[in-house]
Each structure stands twice: as C-alpha cells, then as structure tokens.
Design a protein around this motif. Sequence first.
Motif, short mmCIF file in Angstrom:
data_model
loop_
_atom_site.label_atom_id
_atom_site.label_comp_id
_atom_site.label_asym_id
_atom_site.label_seq_id
_atom_site.Cartn_x
_atom_site.Cartn_y
_atom_site.Cartn_z
N ALA A 1 0.84 -1.17 -0.01
CA ALA A 1 0.25 0.13 0.01
C ALA A 1 1.14 0.47 -0.07
CB ALA A 1 -1.04 0.39 1.06
N LEU A 2 1.95 1.47 0.43
CA LEU A 2 2.97 2.65 0.61
C LEU A 2 3.66 2.57 -0.94
CD1 LEU A 2 4.78 2.12 4.14
CD2 LEU A 2 2.18 2.61 2.69
N THR A 3 4.08 4.10 -1.58
CA THR A 3 5.62 3.94 -2.17
C THR A 3 6.69 3.27 -1.63
OG1 THR A 3 5.35 6.00 -1.23
CG2 THR A 3 3.45 6.03 -3.43
N PRO A 4 7.61 3.17 -2.80
CA PRO A 4 9.28 3.02 -2.47
C PRO A 4 9.52 4.21 -1.62
CG PRO A 4 8.38 2.66 -4.61
CD PRO A 4 7.27 3.13 -4.07
N ALA A 5 9.51 5.39 -1.70
CA ALA A 5 10.09 6.41 -1.19
C ALA A 5 8.87 6.15 0.67
CB ALA A 5 9.87 8.17 -1.21
N SER A 6 8.27 6.10 0.59
CA SER A 6 7.52 5.83 1.87
C SER A 6 7.72 4.98 2.84
CB SER A 6 5.64 5.20 1.66
OG SER A 6 5.51 6.82 1.60
N GLN A 7 8.08 3.34 1.66
CA GLN A 7 8.58 2.69 1.97
C GLN A 7 9.98 2.51 3.04
OE1 GLN A 7 8.45 -0.41 -0.98
NE2 GLN A 7 6.48 -0.81 -0.73
N VAL A 8 10.72 2.76 2.07
CA VAL A 8 12.06 3.15 2.75
C VAL A 8 12.14 3.81 4.22
CG1 VAL A 8 14.26 5.02 2.19
CG2 VAL A 8 13.25 3.22 0.68
N ALA A 9 11.49 5.00 3.90
CA ALA A 9 11.01 6.19 4.98
C ALA A 9 10.88 5.67 6.42
CB ALA A 9 10.21 7.56 5.00
N LEU A 10 9.95 4.76 6.19
CA LEU A 10 9.44 3.73 7.31
C LEU A 10 9.97 2.92 7.40
CD1 LEU A 10 7.43 3.39 9.01
CD2 LEU A 10 5.96 1.64 7.37
N THR A 11 10.59 2.46 7.37
CA THR A 11 11.96 1.08 7.03
C THR A 11 13.23 1.32 7.88
OG1 THR A 11 11.35 -0.15 5.26
CG2 THR A 11 13.78 -0.80 6.37
N LEU A 12 13.47 2.70 7.36
CA LEU A 12 14.57 3.58 7.49
C LEU A 12 14.49 3.87 9.72
CD1 LEU A 12 16.66 5.97 5.21
CD2 LEU A 12 17.60 3.54 6.58
N ARG A 13 13.04 4.25 9.82
CA ARG A 13 12.61 4.82 11.26
C ARG A 13 12.66 3.15 12.00
NH1 ARG A 13 12.00 6.04 14.76
NH2 ARG A 13 10.81 7.51 16.45
N ALA A 14 11.32 2.42 11.59
CA ALA A 14 10.87 1.33 12.51
C ALA A 14 11.99 0.26 12.60
CB ALA A 14 10.18 1.21 11.88
N VAL A 15 12.66 -0.54 11.37
CA VAL A 15 13.38 -1.14 11.57
C VAL A 15 15.18 -0.42 12.36
CG1 VAL A 15 14.20 -3.68 10.53
CG2 VAL A 15 12.50 -1.98 10.10
N GLY A 16 15.42 0.31 11.43
CA GLY A 16 17.30 1.13 11.24
C GLY A 16 17.26 1.65 12.59
N PRO B 1 5.64 13.92 7.83
CA PRO B 1 4.14 13.61 7.80
C PRO B 1 4.72 12.69 6.95
CG PRO B 1 4.54 16.04 7.33
CD PRO B 1 5.69 15.49 7.87
N ARG B 2 5.76 12.10 5.43
CA ARG B 2 5.86 11.43 4.92
C ARG B 2 4.95 9.87 5.89
NH1 ARG B 2 10.62 11.41 1.04
NH2 ARG B 2 9.64 13.30 1.64
N ILE B 3 6.37 9.88 6.97
CA ILE B 3 6.33 9.04 7.88
C ILE B 3 5.10 8.23 8.48
CG2 ILE B 3 7.49 8.08 9.84
CD1 ILE B 3 10.23 8.65 9.04
N SER B 4 4.59 9.07 9.15
CA SER B 4 2.73 9.09 9.34
C SER B 4 2.27 8.80 8.77
CB SER B 4 2.47 10.86 10.03
OG SER B 4 3.42 11.37 11.44
N ARG B 5 1.95 9.40 7.62
CA ARG B 5 0.88 9.30 5.88
C ARG B 5 1.07 7.20 6.19
NH1 ARG B 5 -1.76 11.37 1.03
NH2 ARG B 5 -0.03 10.42 0.08
N ALA B 6 2.81 6.90 5.88
CA ALA B 6 2.49 5.41 6.53
C ALA B 6 2.35 4.80 7.01
CB ALA B 6 4.49 5.57 5.70
N LYS B 7 2.14 4.94 8.37
CA LYS B 7 1.73 4.21 9.48
C LYS B 7 0.06 4.26 9.01
CE LYS B 7 5.71 5.81 12.66
NZ LYS B 7 5.16 6.63 14.08
N GLN B 8 -0.05 5.14 9.18
CA GLN B 8 -1.92 5.27 8.52
C GLN B 8 -2.49 4.40 7.32
OE1 GLN B 8 -3.24 9.31 7.60
NE2 GLN B 8 -2.40 10.12 9.26
N ARG B 9 -1.33 4.67 6.13
CA ARG B 9 -1.63 3.13 5.49
C ARG B 9 -1.78 1.66 6.16
NH1 ARG B 9 -0.94 6.18 -0.07
NH2 ARG B 9 -2.46 7.44 -0.07
#
Lengths: 418, 119
Positions: A120-135, A155-163
């Motif tokens: 459900a996420l764009t690659p840019a959001s996947q990258v951001a969320l991965t660095l935040r949550a896993v990294g 907002p990019r990370i928040s929106r990724a979590k919402q999605r």
Amino acid sequence: MSAEDLGRLLRGLAPQVLGALLRRYHDFDSCEDALQEAMLAATIQWPVDGVPDNARAWLVTVASRRVIDQIRSERARRDRETSSASRELPDALVAPGPDERVPRDHDDTLTLLFMCCHPALTPASQVALTLRAVGGLTTAEVAGAFLVPEATMGPRISRAKQRIRAAGTALSTPEGPAYVERLGAVLHVLYLIFNEGYTASSGPDLQRPDLATEAVRLTRAIHRSLPDDGEVAGLLALMLLTDARRAARTDAEGGLIPLAEQDRTRWDSDMVQEGARLVTDAMLRSPLGPYQLQAAIASLHVQAPRAADTDWPQIRFLYQVLCRIAPSPMATLNHAIAVAMTDGPDAGLAMLSALAADDRMARHHRLTATRAHLLELAGDTAAAREDYLLASRLTTSLPEQRYLRTRADRLTETDPTS
Amino acid sequence: MKFLLNAYAASAVTVARSEAERDAVVDHADFVAAARESGELIGGGVLADSSTGVLVRAREGRTTVADGPHLDSPVRLAACYLVDCEDRDRAVGLAATVLAAHYDAVEVRPVMLAAGMEM
C-alpha cells in the motif's frame, strides 16, 4: 560495556522488540513510544546492573508494561467519559511471562521489514518507514539522510503508518507467491537505501547518517534469518562488493573516478573477500536471480588485479543471462559495454542504437555517456565529444556533470581537427 | 528527487480576466495541503507582483540593486514550490494540481544532486 557498544546492542534489538510488541498490541505509535522508553530505561539501568541474560525479553517486558499502562489509562479516560463500569483486561494486555515461547529473534526483524514494505506504500515511504522502524533512526535523522526538513519527513512517515493501519493485516507474513513478492519489495527497499547512501557518501554533508552501512546491517539481519535464500545473499554480496570501492571512487575534491582508473589498493579487501564468498556460495546452492548475477559481475570487476585483466567475456555472459531473466534498459546498457569490450566498440554501439529507440532511455544521460565512451574507443573523437556534452546537460548530478565535461574537454585538447 | 515547480501566469491575466480566474492564479491551498500531508512539500509559495522585486548584481567588487522585473516577458513567475518526490512523473502529477496549470504553465525543473554514480 562502553556507551558505543550499548548503543549498538540496543539498535540491533530495537526492531526485534518492536516486532514482538506489534504482534501483541498492533498500534504502531504506542508500541514505538513504549520501545523508546524501554530503551531509555536500559541505557540507565544496564551500565549499573549489567546487561540482563535475555536482553530482548527484558526490553519486551518493560515496553509491554508501558503499552498496557497507556491502554489502561486511555480506557479509563474513555470509561470516565462514558460513565461505564470498568472491564476486565483481555489476555492481550497482559505482559508476557518469562517462560512464554518466543519466536527466533530475527524473525521479528523480518516481520517488521515485511510490514514496512507493505504494497500500500510508495517505495519512498517504504524506505522512510524502514529506516525509522527497523533501522531505529529518528525522524530527524531520516530527514537528514534525504536532505529534506523534518517537517517534510514527519508527515511522510505518519502517512505511511496510517496506510498500513488502514490496510489491516499488517503483521501477518504473506504466504506463497505473495511472500516471494514481498521479500522482493524488502530487498528492493534495502537496495534503494544502499544506493542513496552510496551516491551520497562523497557529499559535503558529514552529518548525514551512513545509509550504505545501515543497508548492509539490515541486509545482514535478513541473511541471518534466511541463510538459504540466494537473492538475500546476492544482495548482501552486491552491497559489500560495491561499498568496498568507496574510498577509491572519488578524489580529494569529490570528483568521480571511473572504475578503470581507480587505485585498486584502496579497495577494502575484507569486503571484497566476504562478498565474493557469499555470491559464489549462493550461486552454487540456490536458484539464480538478478542480485546474484549483479554481485557476480561486481565480483569479477574487483578481483581483476588491473583494469586490463578484467574478465570481460565472463561479464558479457553474465549480463546476457541478466537481460534474459530480469530485462531492463540498464541491464542492456551494461551488456552493450561488455560486448564493446569483447567484440569492439562498433558491436556495442549497434546495441546502443537499438536501446535509443526505447523512450525511457532516449534522453537518459547514462545512455548518452556510454555512447560517448564507446565512440571515444572507436576513435570518433568529434562525435564522442558531442555526446559527452549532451550527457553533461542531461544529468542531474553535479559531480557527474563535472566528470562528463572534463571528458569532453580532454577530447577538445587532443582533437587534431579543432 | 527534488524538483522546483515554477508556476507562470500571463501578466495580462490579473487585469484582463474574470474574478474567478484571478483567484485561481494565487490559490494553491489544495496543492499545498495535499503535498504537505503526503510529506513531499519542502517549501515555497505565491510570489508578490514582479514589480515589487529588485535585481541584485555584483560587478567588479561592487554590489548594485536595481528595480525589477528582470525580463520584459508576457509571462511572469507567479509561484514556486520545492518538492521532494518519487520521480519525474510524480513531479509532473503534482505540477498538474497547481491550479495555474489550467491556463498557463508550470515548469518542472529537477534540482541537481551533490552526489553522483560511478561512471
């Protein structure tokens, strides 16, 4: 234990703990808050009392209590508002006992990675969320890594979590073909993180987190979980064999040095050896895939003692296979270079003219730059110079532009007709 | 990738066309809200009339300041936004939501990177 060692230990444990919490409590934000508090407690307590025998379980227990407290107080607030009687806590709100069966540590890291790379996420959001949550990077650090303000990254990370929340089944690991597809998305995200770090590492921004190293660390974690997956091993090998050249690929002023002109004594031999071993082993034991092939090609490049010793026929063969199993304009472009090195520049140029018919490539600086290089090899100085200049106008990278202009200038100096 | 979205408006628009069209030139509220919420907007905004700008030049160690506008052009830069988004296609999609696109043009310009690939 030094503060640095403790920091490294906690960063390694963080995604496992977050994964375990999410499996129980589902709410991303409260789990993340609870994890931060548990980590803070650890940095205060562990240097005094020593690291607990099962550090991961300790963090899960402390963080779980925190999540439960939060849910309880949230429920109390709601109950006060609705004046309803208090209810029993469901099992899910009880912290796990020490004897509870826990899955293998790294599985939680993997589960979390699968979630961050949700389709459900764009690659840019996947990258951001991965660095935040896993990294385990802060939002400010992720923002810094991509040179955007925190106000943009937040907002990019928040929106990724919402999605992900909206998509429901976030933490269930997909099965069958969906599993293969999702693992592919995870590897692609790690590849993007690596490339971002690799291209940026020569930049003036020393404060930026080292994304190439971060990508290697995360890929190692998946490789430990899935040691038999050839593509995971292939990607790790590709990263190591590429990163091994880091010190040699730019000069003191940040100018780009092409592979053939790099000082090979500056390559990291440990990384070269580890990468070569990984890819050789993977190719023997598992089905062939694009990351393994690219790693094998990188391995051939870095194992040649001199540029002139490069095994071009073998590289040409590997690109031919790559073009068959994972066709892309970039693969064709590289195949054309290998053909030029084995059969002469004209054969390579013929392949490039076919590629120029592809809309995606016609105005791509890489195609133009490669054609310039092959024209130079063929002795057509004037045409080579034109293409270097055209490529320098098409690229959106300053060091690439400088490099391409320098190549063009060099031809002007030696061109007897000008 | 970062892109600059330059929204141009014909200078005649603000005097010659209808009230609604005049508002549309400066009303990018929907674009700004959407691009901020998606985490793609870095900054920018609607520019004051070009007659309010000045041109600063440095010549032989001396700095001079002259009244604008820079070019006597039928179109003027009316707004510009810096965005960070997936790729050029997405930047073009964002540009299409900047309202001025309906009757003028929004220029999409990639911002150069300080880093480069091995060539």
